[in-house]
Motif scaffolding. Sequence first.
Motif, mmCIF file in Angstrom:
data_model
loop_
_atom_site.group_PDB
_atom_site.id
_atom_site.type_symbol
_atom_site.label_atom_id
_atom_site.label_comp_id
_atom_site.label_asym_id
_atom_site.label_seq_id
_atom_site.Cartn_x
_atom_site.Cartn_y
_atom_site.Cartn_z
ATOM 1 N N TYR A 77 0.826 -1.207 0.000
ATOM 2 C CA TYR A 77 0.000 0.000 0.000
ATOM 3 C C TYR A 77 0.863 1.260 0.000
ATOM 4 C CZ TYR A 77 -3.978 3.021 0.777
ATOM 5 O OH TYR A 77 -4.934 3.983 0.616
ATOM 6 N N TYR A 78 0.491 2.205 -0.878
ATOM 7 C CA TYR A 78 1.202 3.491 -0.986
ATOM 8 C C TYR A 78 0.250 4.622 -0.595
ATOM 9 C CZ TYR A 78 3.878 0.313 -3.927
ATOM 10 O OH TYR A 78 4.565 -0.782 -4.409
ATOM 11 N N HIS A 79 0.638 5.411 0.407
ATOM 12 C CA HIS A 79 -0.230 6.489 0.897
ATOM 13 C C HIS A 79 -0.287 7.651 -0.095
ATOM 14 C CE1 HIS A 79 3.009 9.355 1.841
ATOM 15 N NE2 HIS A 79 3.709 8.332 2.307
ATOM 16 N N LEU A 88 3.072 6.931 7.042
ATOM 17 C CA LEU A 88 2.441 5.670 7.432
ATOM 18 C C LEU A 88 1.244 5.896 8.354
ATOM 19 C CD1 LEU A 88 5.644 3.504 8.089
ATOM 20 C CD2 LEU A 88 4.250 3.613 6.007
ATOM 21 N N VAL A 91 -2.448 6.632 6.837
ATOM 22 C CA VAL A 91 -3.288 5.531 6.343
ATOM 23 C C VAL A 91 -3.295 4.337 7.293
ATOM 24 C CG1 VAL A 91 -3.137 6.180 3.905
ATOM 25 C CG2 VAL A 91 -1.344 4.743 4.892
ATOM 26 N N ASP A 92 -2.915 4.566 8.543
ATOM 27 C CA ASP A 92 -2.849 3.459 9.508
ATOM 28 C C ASP A 92 -4.206 2.780 9.680
ATOM 29 O OD1 ASP A 92 -1.426 1.949 11.696
ATOM 30 O OD2 ASP A 92 -2.948 2.934 12.917
ATOM 31 N N CYS A 95 -5.367 0.806 6.543
ATOM 32 C CA CYS A 95 -4.512 -0.388 6.359
ATOM 33 C C CYS A 95 -4.900 -1.494 7.343
ATOM 34 C CB CYS A 95 -3.042 -0.025 6.504
ATOM 35 S SG CYS A 95 -2.362 0.851 5.072
ATOM 36 N N VAL A 106 -0.798 -6.447 4.941
ATOM 37 C CA VAL A 106 -0.685 -5.146 4.279
ATOM 38 C C VAL A 106 0.693 -4.580 4.608
ATOM 39 C CG1 VAL A 106 -1.582 -2.790 4.087
ATOM 40 C CG2 VAL A 106 -3.167 -4.705 4.381
ATOM 41 N N SER A 108 2.600 -1.292 4.264
ATOM 42 C CA SER A 108 2.433 0.142 3.974
ATOM 43 C C SER A 108 3.815 0.761 3.802
ATOM 44 C CB SER A 108 1.678 0.793 5.139
ATOM 45 O OG SER A 108 1.381 2.136 4.873
ATOM 46 N N ASP A 110 6.570 3.802 3.196
ATOM 47 C CA ASP A 110 6.902 5.220 3.430
ATOM 48 C C ASP A 110 7.970 5.653 2.425
ATOM 49 O OD1 ASP A 110 6.391 7.534 4.756
ATOM 50 O OD2 ASP A 110 7.455 7.026 6.598
ATOM 51 N N GLY A 151 -3.307 2.005 -3.463
ATOM 52 C CA GLY A 151 -3.014 3.269 -2.802
ATOM 53 C C GLY A 151 -4.044 4.310 -3.188
ATOM 54 N N TRP A 282 -9.677 7.625 3.593
ATOM 55 C CA TRP A 282 -9.079 7.562 4.942
ATOM 56 C C TRP A 282 -9.816 8.427 5.965
ATOM 57 C CZ3 TRP A 282 -7.327 12.516 5.069
ATOM 58 C CH2 TRP A 282 -6.693 13.028 3.934
#
Length: 311
Positions: A77-79, A88, A91-92, A95, A106, A108, A110, A151, A282
């Motif tokens: 996953y890319y924020h 990170l 989108v905690d 995720c 997942v 995530s 950074d 993302g 989000w």
Amino acid sequence: MDPQAWFILKQLESVGAPPLDLLTPEQARLGADFRLLAGAPEEVAKVENRTIPVPGGEIPVRIYTPAGEGPFPALVYYHGGGWVIGNLDTVDVPCRMLANRAGCVVVSVDYRLAPEHKFPTAVEDSYAAVKWVAEHAASIQVDPERIAVGGDSAGGNLSAVVALMARDQGGPSINYQMLIYPVTQHSYDTKSYQENADGYFLTKNTMVWFWNHYLRDEQDGKNPYASPLLAEDLSGLPPALVITAGFDPLRDEGEAYAERLKAAGVPVEATRYDGMIHGFFWMPGVLVQGNAAINQAANALKHAFHVVKTS
């Protein structure tokens, strides 16, 4: 517009914060904390912070492992944050929800941010991360045959680009791409840019500010790894979920990318959340539709991983 989204816009307006495009990147990063809108973080069986190597350095990742017996499928996953802000923590909550609801690990990512690290650094970091997951799958309880990328916003852009790179460079194998209101072209001339230029959370001026920090020059904007909508050939890419928001400057370019994928023979599930604003994915703590989109994404992932496992 959805009444909940309208209420959030009014609340943000009442705070009176200056627009992002009038700030320095450092100021924008300090002010851009929207975690309260995400709601309380769900418990996940295991959450681990670590660093992974990338060209010229290393970057943090956060790994969410659901309950149950591995190996699990994985979502890299890319924020979002216009390649300039976001981290990170942004989108905690989504995720965690995706790990629990899709039953997948997942990871995530950074990736390094602009303008300190301009294009193509974020792309290279993002691709290195998915390669790392494939190569170290056993050590993080992941099935290397079932890896998806996903993302939101700039992170949707990076997901689309990583899928292109993996196809172009012969791996790793990516089964699915989850593109949440993705940036797909360095351009501001769509109808949705005209309709939603101002007043709906993400503005046209902010997108210009993001792109100007991200790209080294105008030519970079024509590179398909910055503007995936400009890629000549979209065939052979993994199936996609494309989610867009009705009141979002990025709506039309996301939907144009979905149409081009379909035309290239790629299976696509495209959904517009009509009453929503950019960023709603989000904000599940305050937006029912944010929750619905996360559930839709989790179900799409679950289905995609099941198809791969049984094929």
